[in-house]
Design a protein around this motif. Sequence first.
Motif, mmCIF file in Angstrom:
data_model
loop_
_atom_site.group_PDB
_atom_site.id
_atom_site.type_symbol
_atom_site.label_atom_id
_atom_site.label_comp_id
_atom_site.label_asym_id
_atom_site.label_seq_id
_atom_site.Cartn_x
_atom_site.Cartn_y
_atom_site.Cartn_z
ATOM 1 N N ASN A 158 0.816 -1.212 0.000
ATOM 2 C CA ASN A 158 0.000 0.000 0.000
ATOM 3 C C ASN A 158 0.848 1.261 0.000
ATOM 4 O O ASN A 158 0.535 2.235 -0.675
ATOM 5 C CB ASN A 158 -0.911 0.017 1.235
ATOM 6 C CG ASN A 158 -2.146 -0.815 0.992
ATOM 7 O OD1 ASN A 158 -2.586 -0.952 -0.155
ATOM 8 N ND2 ASN A 158 -2.691 -1.396 2.046
ATOM 9 N N THR A 162 0.896 4.284 -2.734
ATOM 10 C CA THR A 162 0.750 5.706 -2.395
ATOM 11 C C THR A 162 1.908 6.513 -2.991
ATOM 12 O O THR A 162 1.706 7.606 -3.521
ATOM 13 C CB THR A 162 0.713 5.899 -0.868
ATOM 14 O OG1 THR A 162 -0.341 5.105 -0.344
ATOM 15 C CG2 THR A 162 0.489 7.355 -0.495
ATOM 16 N N ASP B 22 -7.998 7.070 1.600
ATOM 17 C CA ASP B 22 -7.138 6.273 2.491
ATOM 18 C C ASP B 22 -7.337 6.670 3.947
ATOM 19 O O ASP B 22 -7.160 5.855 4.850
ATOM 20 C CB ASP B 22 -5.659 6.473 2.135
ATOM 21 C CG ASP B 22 -5.274 5.698 0.888
ATOM 22 O OD1 ASP B 22 -6.099 4.885 0.422
ATOM 23 O OD2 ASP B 22 -4.158 5.894 0.383
#
Lengths: 246, 126
Positions: A158, A162, B22
């Motif tokens: 992840n 990003t 997120d």
Amino acid sequence: MSEALVGSEQCLEFARSLVAHLEAGDEQGAQESLEALSAIRESQLFQELGKLTRELHNTLANFQIDTKITTLAETDIPDAKERLNYVITMTEQAADKTLGAVEELQPLSDELQTRMAKLHADWGRFRSRDMAVEEFRELSRELDQFFDWMGETMPQFNSKLTDIMMAQDFQDLTGQIIRRVITLVQDVESGLVDLIRISGQKLKAQPEKKEVNPIEATGPSIEGIDQGNIVKGQDEVDDLLSSLGF
Amino acid sequence: MKILIVDDFSTMRRIIKNLLRDLGFNNTSEADDGLTALPMLQSGNFDFLVTDWNMPGMQGIDLLKAVRADERLCKLPVLMVTAEAKREQIVEAAQAGVNGYIVKPFTAGTLKEKIDKIFERIEAGG
């Protein structure tokens, strides 16, 4: 009646009297007529010269007001070159960051596929009761390891995703810089049109002083070109704001 | 929590939108400058505004001032995310009533930190 017509009628008159004086043998009179003729010619020449001088003066005066070309050549174009170099640097960094993250993710993705395939096959054998007890113990240990590994790897996955996403911020920042350079190119274009209009003159223009509005939006600042009170990063923004009571 | 993201570059809007997702904020809308953002804010029940500064049409600083001048919007928390990095500009934004100021390029961590701080302060009644 126009000046030219008056001039030519006078010329004709003096020319006739010159012929008359010559035919009459009057040398003195002929001389006077001749002088009168050349006086007319000279005065017309002076008038023309005067007109030309005035035009030249006006042209030069106009051009001195319009000094943007000097500023463009001395400041804005070198500045634009630096900004475009910064665009190259930023796009390069973005590409490096993205490729770097992809290169780090690929081996993880490969390993995931291999381990999944092995577990999947073993699980299939277990489901069709084709597995000894000892082997099942091994499978269950492998499953435990796999879950641990996934727990460690997924956050890494992840965070790399990003990174890839954040690397795309170059598009906004370089876009703002390129827009600014496009405006400059338009200024250069209009400056060149002016220059062509008045071509052939020698010019000595003073660079114009630009009025600076301290809060005018100018896009990303670039070290070495942008002068003035620019913060060096988020920490300085935070310090400034906290000094203002934030 | 309904958030409006205002930036003239769609790439940056997407980045901010993904970062907000997120962080658990799924209800976001987008506008490409102050002129389109202001009517959306006036009719849209937004809880939070994230805006750029340098945009064609209406700039972010003017949007901020318009929000603060609007009776119904004046309490809306506003976070500025911009490449504008002059001290005068940051002071101007602070005086106009900005709640947070992030200079581009920024990190996901910075965005989270500033948003957390803004809501902490609001919950504390500040």
